[in-house]
Design a protein around this motif. Structure first.
Motif, mmCIF file in Angstrom:
data_model
loop_
_atom_site.group_PDB
_atom_site.id
_atom_site.type_symbol
_atom_site.label_atom_id
_atom_site.label_comp_id
_atom_site.label_asym_id
_atom_site.label_seq_id
_atom_site.Cartn_x
_atom_site.Cartn_y
_atom_site.Cartn_z
ATOM 1 N N ALA A 96 0.837 -1.209 0.000
ATOM 2 C CA ALA A 96 0.000 0.000 0.000
ATOM 3 C C ALA A 96 0.871 1.260 0.000
ATOM 4 O O ALA A 96 0.553 2.246 -0.677
ATOM 5 C CB ALA A 96 -0.933 -0.010 1.207
ATOM 6 N N LEU A 97 1.973 1.225 0.744
ATOM 7 C CA LEU A 97 2.881 2.375 0.779
ATOM 8 C C LEU A 97 3.557 2.586 -0.577
ATOM 9 O O LEU A 97 3.729 3.733 -1.017
ATOM 10 C CB LEU A 97 3.928 2.189 1.886
ATOM 11 N N THR A 98 3.936 1.497 -1.250
ATOM 12 C CA THR A 98 4.528 1.652 -2.584
ATOM 13 C C THR A 98 3.504 2.239 -3.559
ATOM 14 O O THR A 98 3.861 3.042 -4.421
ATOM 15 C CB THR A 98 5.086 0.325 -3.150
ATOM 16 N N ILE A 113 6.649 9.023 2.826
ATOM 17 C CA ILE A 113 6.059 7.679 2.719
ATOM 18 C C ILE A 113 7.156 6.626 2.850
ATOM 19 O O ILE A 113 6.963 5.595 3.511
ATOM 20 C CB ILE A 113 5.293 7.525 1.383
ATOM 21 N N PHE A 114 8.305 6.885 2.241
ATOM 22 C CA PHE A 114 9.429 5.951 2.295
ATOM 23 C C PHE A 114 9.902 5.736 3.732
ATOM 24 O O PHE A 114 10.361 4.652 4.086
ATOM 25 C CB PHE A 114 10.580 6.452 1.416
ATOM 26 N N GLU A 115 9.780 6.747 4.560
ATOM 27 C CA GLU A 115 10.165 6.628 5.967
ATOM 28 C C GLU A 115 9.348 5.519 6.640
ATOM 29 O O GLU A 115 9.900 4.663 7.327
ATOM 30 C CB GLU A 115 9.949 7.966 6.670
ATOM 31 N N THR A 116 8.045 5.515 6.427
ATOM 32 C CA THR A 116 7.175 4.472 6.987
ATOM 33 C C THR A 116 7.453 3.136 6.314
ATOM 34 O O THR A 116 7.528 2.093 6.973
ATOM 35 C CB THR A 116 5.687 4.862 6.804
ATOM 36 N N ALA A 119 10.587 1.447 7.758
ATOM 37 C CA ALA A 119 10.361 0.835 9.073
ATOM 38 C C ALA A 119 9.647 -0.502 8.918
ATOM 39 O O ALA A 119 10.005 -1.497 9.566
ATOM 40 C CB ALA A 119 9.562 1.781 9.964
ATOM 41 N N LYS A 120 8.660 -0.556 8.043
ATOM 42 C CA LYS A 120 7.925 -1.812 7.793
ATOM 43 C C LYS A 120 8.819 -2.833 7.100
ATOM 44 O O LYS A 120 8.777 -4.023 7.408
ATOM 45 C CB LYS A 120 6.682 -1.550 6.933
ATOM 46 N N PHE A 121 9.633 -2.372 6.165
ATOM 47 C CA PHE A 121 10.517 -3.271 5.426
ATOM 48 C C PHE A 121 11.523 -3.921 6.369
ATOM 49 O O PHE A 121 11.839 -5.106 6.234
ATOM 50 C CB PHE A 121 11.235 -2.513 4.302
ATOM 51 N N TRP A 122 12.021 -3.159 7.336
ATOM 52 C CA TRP A 122 12.980 -3.703 8.300
ATOM 53 C C TRP A 122 12.340 -4.849 9.092
ATOM 54 O O TRP A 122 13.001 -5.835 9.411
ATOM 55 C CB TRP A 122 13.494 -2.612 9.226
ATOM 56 N N GLU A 123 11.050 -4.731 9.407
ATOM 57 C CA GLU A 123 10.342 -5.801 10.119
ATOM 58 C C GLU A 123 10.383 -7.106 9.328
ATOM 59 O O GLU A 123 10.484 -8.185 9.905
ATOM 60 C CB GLU A 123 8.873 -5.427 10.364
ATOM 61 N N LEU A 124 10.266 -7.005 8.011
ATOM 62 C CA LEU A 124 10.240 -8.195 7.152
ATOM 63 C C LEU A 124 11.620 -8.633 6.670
ATOM 64 O O LEU A 124 11.753 -9.710 6.094
ATOM 65 C CB LEU A 124 9.363 -7.939 5.919
ATOM 66 N N THR A 125 12.619 -7.830 6.895
ATOM 67 C CA THR A 125 13.948 -8.125 6.361
ATOM 68 C C THR A 125 14.444 -9.530 6.684
ATOM 69 O O THR A 125 14.976 -10.199 5.797
ATOM 70 C CB THR A 125 14.965 -7.059 6.806
ATOM 71 N N PRO A 126 14.281 -10.045 7.903
ATOM 72 C CA PRO A 126 14.756 -11.411 8.155
ATOM 73 C C PRO A 126 14.094 -12.461 7.258
ATOM 74 O O PRO A 126 14.682 -13.493 6.964
ATOM 75 C CB PRO A 126 14.394 -11.653 9.626
ATOM 76 N N SER A 144 15.209 10.778 13.498
ATOM 77 C CA SER A 144 14.922 9.379 13.855
ATOM 78 C C SER A 144 14.370 8.573 12.678
ATOM 79 O O SER A 144 13.840 7.484 12.863
ATOM 80 C CB SER A 144 13.961 9.285 15.043
ATOM 81 N N ALA A 145 14.475 9.108 11.474
ATOM 82 C CA ALA A 145 14.041 8.381 10.283
ATOM 83 C C ALA A 145 15.069 7.293 9.962
ATOM 84 O O ALA A 145 16.267 7.523 10.043
ATOM 85 C CB ALA A 145 13.904 9.339 9.106
ATOM 86 N N THR A 146 14.578 6.109 9.620
ATOM 87 C CA THR A 146 15.461 4.986 9.323
ATOM 88 C C THR A 146 15.375 4.591 7.857
ATOM 89 O O THR A 146 14.410 4.912 7.166
ATOM 90 C CB THR A 146 15.114 3.756 10.188
ATOM 91 N N TRP A 147 16.402 3.883 7.399
ATOM 92 C CA TRP A 147 16.436 3.302 6.063
ATOM 93 C C TRP A 147 17.401 2.140 6.085
ATOM 94 O O TRP A 147 18.184 1.995 7.018
ATOM 95 C CB TRP A 147 16.824 4.340 5.005
ATOM 96 N N LEU A 148 17.349 1.305 5.069
ATOM 97 C CA LEU A 148 18.252 0.166 4.951
ATOM 98 C C LEU A 148 19.286 0.448 3.878
ATOM 99 O O LEU A 148 18.988 1.116 2.890
ATOM 100 C CB LEU A 148 17.482 -1.096 4.575
#
Length: 173
Positions: A96-98, A113-116, A119-126, A144-148
Protein backbone atom coordinates in the motif's frame (compact mmCIF):
# COMPACT_ATOMS: atom_id res chain seq x y z
CA UNK A 1 -22.46 -41.59 4.11
CA UNK A 2 -21.67 -39.63 0.94
CA UNK A 3 -20.73 -36.60 3.04
CA UNK A 4 -18.21 -38.63 5.01
CA UNK A 5 -16.63 -40.00 1.84
CA UNK A 6 -16.42 -36.50 0.32
CA UNK A 7 -14.87 -35.10 3.51
CA UNK A 8 -12.38 -37.98 3.65
CA UNK A 9 -11.49 -37.42 0.00
CA UNK A 10 -10.93 -33.69 0.61
CA UNK A 11 -8.71 -34.42 3.61
CA UNK A 12 -6.64 -36.96 1.68
CA UNK A 13 -6.33 -34.59 -1.29
CA UNK A 14 -5.21 -31.76 0.97
CA UNK A 15 -2.67 -34.00 2.70
CA UNK A 16 -1.33 -35.24 -0.64
CA UNK A 17 -1.03 -31.64 -1.89
CA UNK A 18 0.78 -30.61 1.31
CA UNK A 19 3.24 -33.48 0.89
CA UNK A 20 3.80 -32.56 -2.74
CA UNK A 21 4.41 -28.94 -1.77
CA UNK A 22 6.89 -29.89 0.94
CA UNK A 23 8.77 -32.14 -1.50
CA UNK A 24 8.88 -29.30 -4.03
CA UNK A 25 10.37 -26.93 -1.45
CA UNK A 26 13.55 -28.94 -1.03
CA UNK A 27 14.61 -29.03 -4.66
CA UNK A 28 17.69 -26.95 -5.33
CA UNK A 29 15.99 -25.26 -8.27
CA UNK A 30 13.15 -23.96 -6.09
CA UNK A 31 15.55 -22.87 -3.35
CA UNK A 32 17.61 -20.96 -5.92
CA UNK A 33 14.45 -19.36 -7.36
CA UNK A 34 13.36 -18.29 -3.88
CA UNK A 35 16.78 -16.79 -3.12
CA UNK A 36 16.63 -14.92 -6.43
CA UNK A 37 13.21 -13.51 -5.47
CA UNK A 38 14.57 -12.38 -2.09
CA UNK A 39 17.55 -10.74 -3.76
CA UNK A 40 15.27 -9.03 -6.28
CA UNK A 41 13.05 -7.59 -3.53
CA UNK A 42 16.04 -6.33 -1.55
CA UNK A 43 17.65 -4.83 -4.66
CA UNK A 44 14.35 -3.15 -5.62
CA UNK A 45 14.18 -1.53 -2.17
CA UNK A 46 17.82 -0.37 -2.46
CA UNK A 47 17.25 1.08 -5.95
CA UNK A 48 14.24 2.99 -4.61
CA UNK A 49 16.36 4.36 -1.74
CA UNK A 50 19.08 5.38 -4.18
CA UNK A 51 16.51 7.18 -6.35
CA UNK A 52 15.58 9.23 -3.29
CA UNK A 53 19.25 10.01 -2.65
CA UNK A 54 19.55 11.37 -6.20
CA UNK A 55 16.17 13.18 -5.83
CA UNK A 56 14.82 11.53 -9.00
CA UNK A 57 11.08 11.51 -8.32
CA UNK A 58 10.17 9.92 -11.68
CA UNK A 59 12.51 6.98 -11.04
CA UNK A 60 11.10 6.73 -7.51
CA UNK A 61 7.61 6.29 -9.00
CA UNK A 62 8.84 3.66 -11.46
CA UNK A 63 10.88 1.68 -8.95
CA UNK A 64 8.21 1.80 -6.25
CA UNK A 65 6.00 -0.02 -8.75
CA UNK A 66 8.76 -2.56 -9.41
CA UNK A 67 9.15 -3.17 -5.65
CA UNK A 68 5.40 -3.52 -5.33
CA UNK A 69 5.28 -6.20 -8.05
CA UNK A 70 8.18 -8.18 -6.62
CA UNK A 71 6.57 -8.18 -3.16
CA UNK A 72 3.22 -9.33 -4.53
CA UNK A 73 4.86 -12.33 -6.20
CA UNK A 74 6.74 -13.48 -3.08
CA UNK A 75 5.42 -16.36 -0.97
CA UNK A 76 6.53 -16.72 2.63
CA UNK A 77 7.74 -20.15 3.75
CA UNK A 78 8.62 -21.89 7.01
CA UNK A 79 6.49 -19.65 9.23
CA UNK A 80 3.96 -20.65 11.84
CA UNK A 81 0.42 -19.31 11.52
CA UNK A 82 1.01 -16.23 13.68
CA UNK A 83 4.25 -15.35 11.89
CA UNK A 84 2.56 -15.88 8.52
CA UNK A 85 -0.32 -13.57 9.46
CA UNK A 86 2.09 -10.87 10.67
CA UNK A 87 4.27 -11.17 7.57
CA UNK A 88 1.28 -11.03 5.23
CA UNK A 89 -0.13 -7.99 7.06
CA UNK A 90 3.20 -6.15 6.94
CA UNK A 91 3.70 -7.01 3.27
CA UNK A 92 0.21 -5.69 2.50
CA UNK A 93 1.09 -2.44 4.31
CA UNK A 94 4.34 -2.10 2.35
CA UNK A 95 2.51 -2.72 -0.93
CA UNK A 96 0.00 0.00 0.00
CA UNK A 97 2.88 2.37 0.78
CA UNK A 98 4.53 1.65 -2.58
CA UNK A 99 1.19 2.43 -4.23
CA UNK A 100 1.11 5.76 -2.37
CA UNK A 101 4.60 6.55 -3.62
CA UNK A 102 3.64 5.79 -7.23
CA UNK A 103 0.66 8.15 -6.88
CA UNK A 104 2.79 11.26 -6.31
CA UNK A 105 5.68 12.90 -8.09
CA UNK A 106 6.42 15.18 -5.12
CA UNK A 107 9.83 14.05 -3.85
CA UNK A 108 9.16 15.31 -0.30
CA UNK A 109 5.92 13.30 -0.07
CA UNK A 110 7.72 10.28 -1.51
CA UNK A 111 10.39 10.60 1.18
CA UNK A 112 7.81 10.85 3.94
CA UNK A 113 6.06 7.68 2.72
CA UNK A 114 9.43 5.95 2.29
CA UNK A 115 10.16 6.63 5.97
CA UNK A 116 7.17 4.47 6.99
CA UNK A 117 7.93 1.94 4.25
CA UNK A 118 11.51 1.53 5.51
CA UNK A 119 10.36 0.83 9.07
CA UNK A 120 7.92 -1.81 7.79
CA UNK A 121 10.52 -3.27 5.43
CA UNK A 122 12.98 -3.70 8.30
CA UNK A 123 10.34 -5.80 10.12
CA UNK A 124 10.24 -8.19 7.15
CA UNK A 125 13.95 -8.13 6.36
CA UNK A 126 14.76 -11.41 8.16
CA UNK A 127 12.17 -13.13 5.93
CA UNK A 128 13.02 -11.27 2.70
CA UNK A 129 16.80 -10.88 2.76
CA UNK A 130 18.80 -13.20 0.53
CA UNK A 131 21.27 -15.38 2.44
CA UNK A 132 24.46 -13.77 1.13
CA UNK A 133 23.19 -10.19 1.52
CA UNK A 134 24.18 -8.02 4.47
CA UNK A 135 21.91 -5.10 5.29
CA UNK A 136 22.37 -2.21 7.69
CA UNK A 137 19.61 -0.30 9.42
CA UNK A 138 20.69 3.33 9.40
CA UNK A 139 19.11 6.24 11.21
CA UNK A 140 19.21 10.01 10.91
CA UNK A 141 19.76 11.16 14.53
CA UNK A 142 18.09 14.51 13.88
CA UNK A 143 14.77 13.03 12.70
CA UNK A 144 14.92 9.38 13.85
CA UNK A 145 14.04 8.38 10.28
CA UNK A 146 15.46 4.99 9.32
CA UNK A 147 16.44 3.30 6.06
CA UNK A 148 18.25 0.17 4.95
CA UNK A 149 21.55 0.06 3.12
CA UNK A 150 23.86 -2.63 1.79
CA UNK A 151 26.84 -0.51 2.88
CA UNK A 152 27.98 0.96 6.19
CA UNK A 153 28.58 4.24 4.35
CA UNK A 154 25.86 6.76 5.21
CA UNK A 155 23.87 8.27 2.36
CA UNK A 156 20.75 9.85 3.80
CA UNK A 157 17.79 9.48 1.38
CA UNK A 158 15.71 12.02 3.30
CA UNK A 159 18.11 14.99 3.20
CA UNK A 160 20.63 14.30 0.43
CA UNK A 161 21.36 17.95 -0.38
CA UNK A 162 21.92 19.24 3.14
CA UNK A 163 22.74 16.17 5.23
CA UNK A 164 23.81 13.40 2.84
CA UNK A 165 26.25 11.86 5.32
CA UNK A 166 24.14 12.56 8.43
CA UNK A 167 23.29 9.29 10.10
CA UNK A 168 24.64 6.22 11.80
CA UNK A 169 24.33 2.46 11.60
CA UNK A 170 21.80 1.29 14.16
CA UNK A 171 21.72 -2.47 13.43
CA UNK A 172 22.67 -5.05 10.83
CA UNK A 173 21.45 -8.35 9.46
Amino acid sequence: MKKIIVIAFICISTLAQAQLTSKEEVTTELVAKREAQKKEITNNYLVLKNNLISSDSLSVVKNAGVLQNSLQNFKFKKLNLQQMNEAMKTRKEIIALTAEITATKNINKQRKIFETLSAKFWELTPKLKADETKLYLQVCPMTSATWLSDSKEIKNPYYPKNMLTCGEVKASL
